[in-house]
Design an enzyme around this catalytic site. Structure first.
Site, PDB file in Angstrom:
ATOM      1  N   ARG A  76       0.757  -1.232   0.023  1.00 37.36           N
ATOM      2  CA  ARG A  76       0.017  -0.041   0.031  1.00 37.36           C
ATOM      3  C   ARG A  76       0.708   1.191  -0.033  1.00 37.36           C
ATOM      4  O   ARG A  76       0.493   2.440   0.380  1.00 37.36           O
ATOM      5  CB  ARG A  76      -0.896   0.069   1.042  1.00 37.36           C
ATOM      6  CG  ARG A  76      -1.976  -1.158   1.058  1.00 37.36           C
ATOM      7  CD  ARG A  76      -3.138  -0.731   1.907  1.00 37.36           C
ATOM      8  NE  ARG A  76      -4.054  -1.755   1.709  1.00 37.36           N
ATOM      9  CZ  ARG A  76      -4.318  -2.686   2.650  1.00 37.36           C
ATOM     10  NH1 ARG A  76      -3.372  -3.003   3.411  1.00 37.36           N
ATOM     11  NH2 ARG A  76      -5.035  -3.890   2.407  1.00 37.36           N
ATOM     12  N   LYS A  98       3.138  11.680 -10.869  1.00 38.96           N
ATOM     13  CA  LYS A  98       2.555  10.938 -11.745  1.00 38.96           C
ATOM     14  C   LYS A  98       3.377   9.563 -11.997  1.00 38.96           C
ATOM     15  O   LYS A  98       4.268   9.605 -12.707  1.00 38.96           O
ATOM     16  CB  LYS A  98       2.228  11.435 -13.072  1.00 38.96           C
ATOM     17  CG  LYS A  98       1.261  12.511 -12.991  1.00 38.96           C
ATOM     18  CD  LYS A  98       0.634  13.141 -14.531  1.00 38.96           C
ATOM     19  CE  LYS A  98      -0.174  14.162 -14.504  1.00 38.96           C
ATOM     20  NZ  LYS A  98      -0.605  14.458 -15.845  1.00 38.96           N
ATOM     21  N   GLU A 140      11.034  20.950 -23.095  1.00 42.31           N
ATOM     22  CA  GLU A 140      10.286  20.938 -21.906  1.00 42.31           C
ATOM     23  C   GLU A 140      10.718  22.129 -21.085  1.00 42.31           C
ATOM     24  O   GLU A 140      10.011  22.752 -20.302  1.00 42.31           O
ATOM     25  CB  GLU A 140      10.345  19.669 -20.957  1.00 42.31           C
ATOM     26  CG  GLU A 140       9.832  18.457 -21.648  1.00 42.31           C
ATOM     27  CD  GLU A 140       8.144  18.165 -21.790  1.00 42.31           C
ATOM     28  OE1 GLU A 140       7.513  19.172 -21.563  1.00 42.31           O
ATOM     29  OE2 GLU A 140       7.851  17.262 -22.149  1.00 42.31           O
ATOM     30  N   LYS A 174       7.489  23.799 -12.490  1.00 39.51           N
ATOM     31  CA  LYS A 174       6.474  22.611 -12.418  1.00 39.51           C
ATOM     32  C   LYS A 174       5.973  22.308 -11.016  1.00 39.51           C
ATOM     33  O   LYS A 174       4.958  22.079 -10.588  1.00 39.51           O
ATOM     34  CB  LYS A 174       7.139  21.309 -13.038  1.00 39.51           C
ATOM     35  CG  LYS A 174       6.096  20.030 -12.853  1.00 39.51           C
ATOM     36  CD  LYS A 174       6.563  19.138 -13.850  1.00 39.51           C
ATOM     37  CE  LYS A 174       5.430  18.017 -13.712  1.00 39.51           C
ATOM     38  NZ  LYS A 174       6.010  16.900 -14.530  1.00 39.51           N
ATOM     39  N   GLU A 184      -4.408  17.106 -10.398  1.00 37.15           N
ATOM     40  CA  GLU A 184      -4.644  17.569 -11.682  1.00 37.15           C
ATOM     41  C   GLU A 184      -6.250  17.958 -11.986  1.00 37.15           C
ATOM     42  O   GLU A 184      -7.018  17.287 -12.681  1.00 37.15           O
ATOM     43  CB  GLU A 184      -4.282  16.605 -12.732  1.00 37.15           C
ATOM     44  CG  GLU A 184      -4.198  16.981 -14.135  1.00 37.15           C
ATOM     45  CD  GLU A 184      -3.479  16.366 -15.194  1.00 37.15           C
ATOM     46  OE1 GLU A 184      -2.545  16.709 -16.099  1.00 37.15           O
ATOM     47  OE2 GLU A 184      -3.513  15.115 -15.239  1.00 37.15           O
ATOM     48  N   ARG A 188      -3.213  22.565 -12.951  1.00 37.48           N
ATOM     49  CA  ARG A 188      -2.138  21.679 -13.583  1.00 37.48           C
ATOM     50  C   ARG A 188      -2.220  21.461 -14.913  1.00 37.48           C
ATOM     51  O   ARG A 188      -1.127  21.216 -15.729  1.00 37.48           O
ATOM     52  CB  ARG A 188      -2.202  20.275 -12.722  1.00 37.48           C
ATOM     53  CG  ARG A 188      -1.049  19.506 -13.068  1.00 37.48           C
ATOM     54  CD  ARG A 188      -0.818  18.391 -11.958  1.00 37.48           C
ATOM     55  NE  ARG A 188       0.327  17.608 -12.149  1.00 37.48           N
ATOM     56  CZ  ARG A 188       1.064  16.585 -11.592  1.00 37.48           C
ATOM     57  NH1 ARG A 188       0.323  16.521 -10.318  1.00 37.48           N
ATOM     58  NH2 ARG A 188       1.952  15.841 -12.029  1.00 37.48           N
ATOM     59  N   ASN A 192       0.332  21.076 -19.921  1.00 42.15           N
ATOM     60  CA  ASN A 192       0.066  20.297 -21.081  1.00 42.15           C
ATOM     61  C   ASN A 192       0.376  21.242 -22.052  1.00 42.15           C
ATOM     62  O   ASN A 192      -0.011  21.042 -23.496  1.00 42.15           O
ATOM     63  CB  ASN A 192      -1.267  19.726 -21.292  1.00 42.15           C
ATOM     64  CG  ASN A 192      -1.423  18.585 -20.147  1.00 42.15           C
ATOM     65  OD1 ASN A 192      -0.515  18.004 -20.186  1.00 42.15           O
ATOM     66  ND2 ASN A 192      -2.425  18.458 -19.649  1.00 42.15           N
ATOM     67  N   HIS A 195       1.215  19.930 -25.630  1.00 49.00           N
ATOM     68  CA  HIS A 195       0.966  18.561 -25.497  1.00 49.00           C
ATOM     69  C   HIS A 195      -0.048  17.994 -26.451  1.00 49.00           C
ATOM     70  O   HIS A 195      -0.128  16.622 -26.412  1.00 49.00           O
ATOM     71  CB  HIS A 195       1.243  18.130 -24.101  1.00 49.00           C
ATOM     72  CG  HIS A 195       2.686  18.068 -23.735  1.00 49.00           C
ATOM     73  ND1 HIS A 195       3.413  19.116 -23.600  1.00 49.00           N
ATOM     74  CD2 HIS A 195       3.355  17.043 -23.238  1.00 49.00           C
ATOM     75  CE1 HIS A 195       4.691  18.764 -23.168  1.00 49.00           C
ATOM     76  NE2 HIS A 195       4.675  17.523 -23.017  1.00 49.00           N
ATOM     77  N   HIS A 199       1.093  15.041 -28.620  1.00 46.80           N
ATOM     78  CA  HIS A 199       0.649  13.631 -28.345  1.00 46.80           C
ATOM     79  C   HIS A 199       0.208  13.387 -29.720  1.00 46.80           C
ATOM     80  O   HIS A 199       0.532  11.988 -30.218  1.00 46.80           O
ATOM     81  CB  HIS A 199      -0.301  13.195 -27.214  1.00 46.80           C
ATOM     82  CG  HIS A 199       0.322  13.456 -26.128  1.00 46.80           C
ATOM     83  ND1 HIS A 199      -0.374  14.160 -24.895  1.00 46.80           N
ATOM     84  CD2 HIS A 199       1.672  13.244 -25.637  1.00 46.80           C
ATOM     85  CE1 HIS A 199       0.398  14.129 -23.553  1.00 46.80           C
ATOM     86  NE2 HIS A 199       1.555  13.441 -24.329  1.00 46.80           N
ATOM     87  N   HIS A 211       9.578  12.408 -27.892  1.00 46.81           N
ATOM     88  CA  HIS A 211       8.673  13.224 -27.194  1.00 46.81           C
ATOM     89  C   HIS A 211       9.101  14.665 -27.456  1.00 46.81           C
ATOM     90  O   HIS A 211       8.360  15.734 -27.392  1.00 46.81           O
ATOM     91  CB  HIS A 211       8.511  12.720 -25.938  1.00 46.81           C
ATOM     92  CG  HIS A 211       7.609  13.609 -24.952  1.00 46.81           C
ATOM     93  ND1 HIS A 211       6.152  13.754 -25.253  1.00 46.81           N
ATOM     94  CD2 HIS A 211       7.793  14.497 -23.839  1.00 46.81           C
ATOM     95  CE1 HIS A 211       5.670  14.545 -24.418  1.00 46.81           C
ATOM     96  NE2 HIS A 211       6.681  15.222 -23.828  1.00 46.81           N
TER      97      HIS A 211
HETATM   98 MG    MG Z   1       6.124  15.985 -21.924  1.00 48.96          MG
END
Ligand code: MG
Length: 314
Positions: A76, A98, A140, A174, A184, A188, A192, A195, A199, A211
């Site tokens: 856990r 994340k 980034e 960040k 999020e 937040r 993106n 992005h 993506h 990326h």
């Molecule tokens: Mg990225």
């Protein structure tokens, strides 16, 4: 990254009186699955990991996501430390909590929010990083500058900057956003920036486009879109484009605009069926909006992407 850095990190830990077990996974996104994670739990159990143990992720984004997921779920949840070895992971993936693994039908479908107790960004690791990967990380960094640190852009434009300062300032942007909205639910989303485009470009390239390069073109598209809808002035878009180009990142791409538009429709960050865009109004000032006419997006895609044109030399 075990072949390169595990021995020295293990020695550092031993010098501090800490015992370390090393588990390695094959490089690449293909490793980010259940099939990799499941045997790791058994090995932690066999090696006596308990609630007081710590999982340390030594590697790039894939290792961080996967090790973080193990740390979030084993018994856990046990402590988690990130030691990113790529610039991309240092300035982005290692911060924010994340973690997760991919599902055959969707990237990062199975995961959790697991904040690292500590992130150690050791710039010595950057020496072993290929130049193309370093450039990808810089995309980034530029994104974080656009979101909340105008001085990052000024530094990069002047050519007078140091890795520790640059990484620290990119992380600070960040960190501030994530601390404001750890799960999020709102703010937040600004992370993106570029992005939604990136993506889709990655999908259309069948994930052959790195990326960071997708993000670079995504930032150009976002800036151009902001100009088109009257949020930003033309010099902003020109500035973003010039900086990315100077850093050796692509600002145009050979890709079918219609296919990219189609891929954007599958974006998981859609809200109530409408595509949401993060758009810059100025350097350090971005907004989230779903009030962008689809035909304007398609115009911008057609302007920046070209099926016939080869990508500029990186
Ligand atoms: Mg990225």
């Amino acid at each position: 990254m075990a072949p390169l850095h595990a021995a020295s990190v293990r020695a550092d830990l031993a010098a501090a009186g800490l015992e370390a077990h090393v588990y390695t996974i094959p490089a690449g996104e293909a490793s980010k699955t259940w099939q990799t994670v499941l045997p790791l739990y058994g090995r932690l159990l066999a090696d006596g990991f308990d609630r007081t143990s710590t999982v340390l992720a030594l590697g790039g984004g894939v290792v961080g996501d996967l090790a973080g997921f193990v740390a979030a779920t084993y018994m856990r949840g046990i402590a988690f430390v990130q030691v990113p070895t790529s610039l991309l992971a240092m300035v982005d993936a290692s911060v924010g909590g994340k973690v997760g693994v991919d599902h055959p039908q969707a990237k990062n479908l199975i995961g959790a929010f697991k904040q690292p107790a500590l992130v150690v960004a050791d710039t010595r690791f950057l020496r072993t990083l290929p130049a193309r990967e370093r450039r990808c990380g810089l995309a980034e960094v530029v994104k974080h500058g656009l979101i909340g640190a105008p001085h990052i852009l000024t530094w990069l434009e002047s050519g007078r900057w140091s890795w520790p300062a640059l990484i620290r300032e990119a992380i600070a942007v960040k960190k501030a956003v994530v601390e404001d909205d750890p799960f999020e639910r709102g703010r937040r989303a600004v992370l993106n920036l570029g992005h939604t485009f990136a993506h889709a470009l990655e999908v259309v390239s069948n994930y052959t486009l790195p990326h960071g390069e997708a993000v670079a073109v995504g930032l150009v598209l976002a800036a151009r879109l902001a100009v088109r809808v009257g949020l930003a002035d033309e010099p902003l878009a020109a500035r973003v484009e010039a900086l990315l180009h100077t850093l050796g990142l692509p600002v145009r791409l050979s890709a079918d605009p219609a296919a990219v538009w189609q891929a954007m429709q599958g974006d998981k960050k859609k809200a109530r069926g409408r595509l949401r865009f993060v758009l810059p109004r100025a350097v350090g000032d971005v907004i989230v909006t779903d009030a962008v006419p689809p035909e304007v997006v398609r115009t911008v895609l057609a302007e920046i992407l070209c099926p016939e044109r080869p990508p500029p030399e990186a």
